[in-house]
Design a protein around this motif. Structure first.
Motif, PDB file in Angstrom:
ATOM      1  N   LEU A 122      -7.084  18.455  -5.299  1.00 31.95           N
ATOM      2  CA  LEU A 122      -7.468  17.501  -4.255  1.00 31.95           C
ATOM      3  C   LEU A 122      -6.327  17.411  -3.244  1.00 31.95           C
ATOM      4  CD1 LEU A 122      -9.104  14.639  -6.374  1.00 31.95           C
ATOM      5  CD2 LEU A 122     -10.244  16.453  -5.087  1.00 31.95           C
ATOM      6  N   GLY A 123      -6.614  17.824  -2.005  1.00 28.45           N
ATOM      7  CA  GLY A 123      -5.575  17.908  -0.981  1.00 28.45           C
ATOM      8  C   GLY A 123      -4.942  19.281  -0.981  1.00 28.45           C
ATOM      9  N   MET A 154      -3.539  11.940  -1.389  1.00 29.26           N
ATOM     10  CA  MET A 154      -4.738  11.278  -1.903  1.00 29.26           C
ATOM     11  C   MET A 154      -4.447   9.802  -2.206  1.00 29.26           C
ATOM     12  SD  MET A 154      -7.026  13.643  -1.900  1.00 29.26           S
ATOM     13  CE  MET A 154      -6.202  14.109  -0.381  1.00 29.26           C
ATOM     14  N   LYS A 155      -5.368   8.946  -1.791  1.00 34.66           N
ATOM     15  CA  LYS A 155      -5.182   7.511  -1.962  1.00 34.66           C
ATOM     16  C   LYS A 155      -6.367   6.891  -2.693  1.00 34.66           C
ATOM     17  CE  LYS A 155      -2.309   6.816   2.180  1.00 34.66           C
ATOM     18  NZ  LYS A 155      -2.028   8.251   2.389  1.00 34.66           N
ATOM     19  N   ARG A 156      -6.142   5.724  -3.257  1.00 32.47           N
ATOM     20  CA  ARG A 156      -7.244   4.945  -3.825  1.00 32.47           C
ATOM     21  C   ARG A 156      -8.276   4.685  -2.740  1.00 32.47           C
ATOM     22  NH1 ARG A 156      -7.062   2.324  -8.730  1.00 32.47           N
ATOM     23  NH2 ARG A 156      -9.293   2.213  -8.260  1.00 32.47           N
ATOM     24  N   GLY A 157      -9.522   4.736  -3.127  1.00 28.89           N
ATOM     25  CA  GLY A 157     -10.614   4.609  -2.158  1.00 28.89           C
ATOM     26  C   GLY A 157     -11.242   5.951  -1.838  1.00 28.89           C
ATOM     27  N   ASN A 158     -10.510   7.024  -2.056  1.00 31.89           N
ATOM     28  CA  ASN A 158     -11.074   8.358  -1.892  1.00 31.89           C
ATOM     29  C   ASN A 158     -12.179   8.540  -2.942  1.00 31.89           C
ATOM     30  OD1 ASN A 158     -11.190  11.308  -2.858  1.00 31.89           O
ATOM     31  ND2 ASN A 158     -10.066  11.519  -0.935  1.00 31.89           N
ATOM     32  N   PRO A 159     -13.371   8.996  -2.551  1.00 32.12           N
ATOM     33  CA  PRO A 159     -14.489   9.082  -3.508  1.00 32.12           C
ATOM     34  C   PRO A 159     -14.164   9.889  -4.759  1.00 32.12           C
ATOM     35  CG  PRO A 159     -15.280   9.438  -1.263  1.00 32.12           C
ATOM     36  CD  PRO A 159     -13.780   9.386  -1.184  1.00 32.12           C
ATOM     37  N   PRO A 171     -14.653  21.286   2.440  1.00 36.86           N
ATOM     38  CA  PRO A 171     -14.130  20.496   3.568  1.00 36.86           C
ATOM     39  C   PRO A 171     -14.464  19.009   3.507  1.00 36.86           C
ATOM     40  CG  PRO A 171     -16.111  21.631   4.246  1.00 36.86           C
ATOM     41  CD  PRO A 171     -15.867  22.042   2.817  1.00 36.86           C
ATOM     42  N   ASN A 172     -14.543  18.452   2.311  1.00 39.23           N
ATOM     43  CA  ASN A 172     -14.845  17.024   2.152  1.00 39.23           C
ATOM     44  C   ASN A 172     -14.422  16.591   0.755  1.00 39.23           C
ATOM     45  OD1 ASN A 172     -17.132  17.421   0.198  1.00 39.23           O
ATOM     46  ND2 ASN A 172     -18.048  18.461   1.973  1.00 39.23           N
ATOM     47  N   PHE A 173     -14.584  15.302   0.488  1.00 41.50           N
ATOM     48  CA  PHE A 173     -14.264  14.773  -0.842  1.00 41.50           C
ATOM     49  C   PHE A 173     -15.503  14.154  -1.491  1.00 41.50           C
ATOM     50  CE2 PHE A 173     -10.013  14.665   1.232  1.00 41.50           C
ATOM     51  CZ  PHE A 173      -9.378  15.532   0.355  1.00 41.50           C
ATOM     52  N   ASP A 176       2.463   7.995  -9.085  1.00 44.99           N
ATOM     53  CA  ASP A 176       3.847   8.337  -9.439  1.00 44.99           C
ATOM     54  C   ASP A 176       4.658   8.343  -8.146  1.00 44.99           C
ATOM     55  OD1 ASP A 176       6.267   9.395 -10.226  1.00 44.99           O
ATOM     56  OD2 ASP A 176       5.426  11.152 -11.251  1.00 44.99           O
ATOM     57  N   LYS A 177       5.384   7.265  -7.899  1.00 44.43           N
ATOM     58  CA  LYS A 177       6.065   7.107  -6.609  1.00 44.43           C
ATOM     59  C   LYS A 177       7.477   7.679  -6.608  1.00 44.43           C
ATOM     60  CE  LYS A 177       3.783   5.821  -4.001  1.00 44.43           C
ATOM     61  NZ  LYS A 177       2.635   6.554  -3.389  1.00 44.43           N
ATOM     62  N   ARG A 178       7.844   8.404  -7.654  1.00 49.57           N
ATOM     63  CA  ARG A 178       9.116   9.120  -7.626  1.00 49.57           C
ATOM     64  C   ARG A 178       9.013  10.317  -6.678  1.00 49.57           C
ATOM     65  NH1 ARG A 178       9.744  10.641 -13.752  1.00 49.57           N
ATOM     66  NH2 ARG A 178       7.499  10.964 -13.406  1.00 49.57           N
ATOM     67  N   SER A 179      10.163  10.753  -6.158  1.00 52.32           N
ATOM     68  CA  SER A 179      10.168  11.947  -5.315  1.00 52.32           C
ATOM     69  C   SER A 179       9.742  13.167  -6.121  1.00 52.32           C
ATOM     70  CB  SER A 179      11.563  12.181  -4.741  1.00 52.32           C
ATOM     71  OG  SER A 179      11.897  11.181  -3.801  1.00 52.32           O
ATOM     72  N   LYS A 180       9.113  14.117  -5.427  1.00 54.17           N
ATOM     73  CA  LYS A 180       8.636  15.332  -6.098  1.00 54.17           C
ATOM     74  C   LYS A 180       9.760  16.014  -6.882  1.00 54.17           C
ATOM     75  CE  LYS A 180       5.014  16.841  -2.817  1.00 54.17           C
ATOM     76  NZ  LYS A 180       5.364  16.140  -1.561  1.00 54.17           N
ATOM     77  N   PHE A 181      10.947  16.071  -6.249  1.00 54.47           N
ATOM     78  CA  PHE A 181      12.009  16.878  -6.863  1.00 54.47           C
ATOM     79  C   PHE A 181      12.546  16.325  -8.174  1.00 54.47           C
ATOM     80  CE2 PHE A 181      14.780  14.910  -3.288  1.00 54.47           C
ATOM     81  CZ  PHE A 181      15.084  13.779  -4.037  1.00 54.47           C
ATOM     82  N   VAL A 182      12.200  15.118  -8.519  1.00 53.49           N
ATOM     83  CA  VAL A 182      12.627  14.554  -9.801  1.00 53.49           C
ATOM     84  C   VAL A 182      12.012  15.342 -10.962  1.00 53.49           C
ATOM     85  CG1 VAL A 182      12.542  12.479 -11.253  1.00 53.49           C
ATOM     86  CG2 VAL A 182      13.050  12.281  -8.820  1.00 53.49           C
ATOM     87  N   HIS A 183      10.920  16.042 -10.689  1.00 54.67           N
ATOM     88  CA  HIS A 183      10.236  16.816 -11.729  1.00 54.67           C
ATOM     89  C   HIS A 183      10.795  18.226 -11.889  1.00 54.67           C
ATOM     90  CE1 HIS A 183       6.948  13.846 -12.110  1.00 54.67           C
ATOM     91  NE2 HIS A 183       7.110  13.679 -10.810  1.00 54.67           N
ATOM     92  N   TYR A 184      11.752  18.631 -11.052  1.00 59.42           N
ATOM     93  CA  TYR A 184      12.083  20.053 -10.987  1.00 59.42           C
ATOM     94  C   TYR A 184      13.239  20.494 -11.890  1.00 59.42           C
ATOM     95  CZ  TYR A 184       9.035  20.012  -6.857  1.00 59.42           C
ATOM     96  OH  TYR A 184       7.959  19.866  -6.011  1.00 59.42           O
TER      97      TYR A 184
END
Length: 449
Positions: A7-8, A72-77, A52-54, A169-177
């Motif tokens: 998604l995205g 992607m945010k809450r409210g997305n179908p 081209p849609n959700f 998960d509001k941590r930065s992406k790179f925390v997973h690397y």
């Protein structure tokens, strides 16, 4: 065959990740609404169709796992359906760590500016040194013609983005690397939509540095205060520094930085001759050379590789040259990046006229956080053309008023393109800056001139 649904998928990170998953043998599908080149073309050319849609019917039958992009945010179908029906899901960075990165020595390139370019340089150096490295770059590499590669070596080079991982998960992406080598090119305030201040960004960078092992390496600038403040929060790994009188230093031999000497431990150790311009790119190259040296790639070998380096798409990319007018596309998102790009172009073109065309499109610029710094960032341009999007909550005329050179504002793309074409003359350089498609203004201008 396990089915992953993204998604995205058209984000630069997600698109590259989707290609890695396909290379690993997964069935890959994806959806997005912000579909534009180069990522859309890259995915389609590699056999990944984009929905081209959700609409929720894309989740029937249920995929084995949903990879959720950070846009992607809450409210997305699809998100709501996924949660209600308890479908298996994860974030892109988490999936990448669990399925690929854990078994590699990761070379992570972080920083507010220059990540994509430096990641591309480092990947190319390793490749040209005979290492079949995997990589994930936030753009289409000029040398590889792709943004990711699985590779077949102990190493994986990745652009380490500080933006958040996912809505859950509001941590930065790179925390997973879990990097073995961590490069911090620079550190400035950006992403005001998710970070309250510079200290919040520094905290995330320090989370990444906590994961570098004692036999790894941290590379950074000694002269940059914000970076040194981050290191002062505590490090457990060897460090090397770039800058005057530091471990690594570069000295340009030409005004446009197309030729420079590389110094290591105070001694000249190599020389780069290439077609890339700008002081910022010389610095990016030095970081890549230093990282490669730590994994035993000779300095001159790295310099030789950079002689054939082709920059990533949308980094001062020439779109056309006609009637003596050159049109460039650049992925500008921050005043410091805008200034660096204009300085580089000025060093290349001398006294020729530069026409700067800007769309304030990044989330931080939309919020008006940097609006008072934009006029000074544009100082090298002979004329400035500013677009006023409907979605922008402030007036770009505020920038125009501060400009000392000729400045034009328009809320209509066709009208703006007309004004640029009418103003342009043979010998001019039109620099178009946006981190989006800019409504196709590039082609509008090209058609008019």
């Amino acid at each position: 065959m396990k089915h992953l649904h993204f998604l995205g998928i058209c984000g630069t990170f997600m698109g590259g990740l989707a290609m890695l998953a396909k290379s690993m043998g997964y069935k890959v599908t994806g959806a997005d609404t912000g579909i534009y080149p180069p990522m859309s073309i890259f995915l389609q050319n590699n056999g990944i169709d984009i929905i081209p849609n959700f609409n929720i019917d894309q989740l029937t039958p249920h995929p084995d796992l949903i990879i959720v992009g950070n846009a992607m945010k809450r409210g997305n179908p699809c998100i709501e359906y996924m949660l209600e029906h308890k479908l298996a899901f994860t974030s892109g960075p988490q999936w990448l760590h669990d399925n690929l990165l854990w078994k590699h020595k990761v070379l992570a390139v972080a920083g507010t500016h220059g990540k994509t370019t430096t990641t591309s340089m480092l990947s190319w150096i390793l490749d040209q040194a005979g290492i079949d490295t995997g990589f994930l770059i936030g753009g289409i590499s000029g040398n590889f013609g792709r943004s990711s590669r699985l590779g077949n070596s102990d190493y994986f080079v990745i652009e380490a983005d500080e933006y958040d991982t996912a809505f859950f998960d509001k941590r930065s992406k790179f925390v997973h690397y879990n990097p073995h080598i961590a490069i911090i090119n620079n550190l400035s305030f950006d992403h005001a939509d998710i970070f309250e201040n510079l200290a919040a960004i520094q905290r995330q960078f320090h989370h990444m540095l906590r994961l570098v092992p004692q036999n790894g390496l941290i590379l950074s600038q000694k002269a940059e205060i914000s970076t040194q403040q981050t290191l002062a929060m505590g490090i457990w790994s060897p460090t090397q520094f770039v800058g005057q009188n530091q471990d690594w230093f570069a000295k340009t031999l030409t005004p446009d930085y197309r030729q420079f000497d590389v110094f290591h431990k105070g001694k000249k150790a190599g020389q780069v001759k290439w077609q890339i311009i700008g002081e910022h790119n010389m610095h990016n190259a030095l970081m890549a050379i230093a990282a490669a040296y730590y994994i035993d790639i000779p300095i001159q070998t790295a310099c030789n590789a950079l002689a054939t380096f082709i920059n990533v798409r949308r980094r001062l990319e020439i779109k056309t040259q006609r009637h003596g007018i050159t049109v460039y596309d650049d992925f500008a998102h921050h005043p410091e990046a805008i200034q660096a790009t204009l300085n580089a172009l000025r060093g290349k073109v001398g006294n020729d006229r530069i026409l700067a065309v800007l769309e304030p499109r990044s989330n931080t610029m939309k919020m008006g956080i940097h609006k008072h710094n934009l006029a000074s960032a544009l100082i090298q341009a002979n004329a400035v053309f500013l677009y006023q999007p409907d979605s922008l909550p402030w007036q770009v005329s505020e920038i125009a008023i501060q400009c000392t050179q000729f400045a034009v504002v328009s809320d209509d793309l066709d009208s703006l393109a007309q004004k640029i074409a009418q103003f342009a003359q043979s010998g001019d350089h039109i620099l178009i800056m946006s981190n989006g498609s800019f409504g196709g203004i590039h082609q509008k201008i090209i058609n008019l001139i």
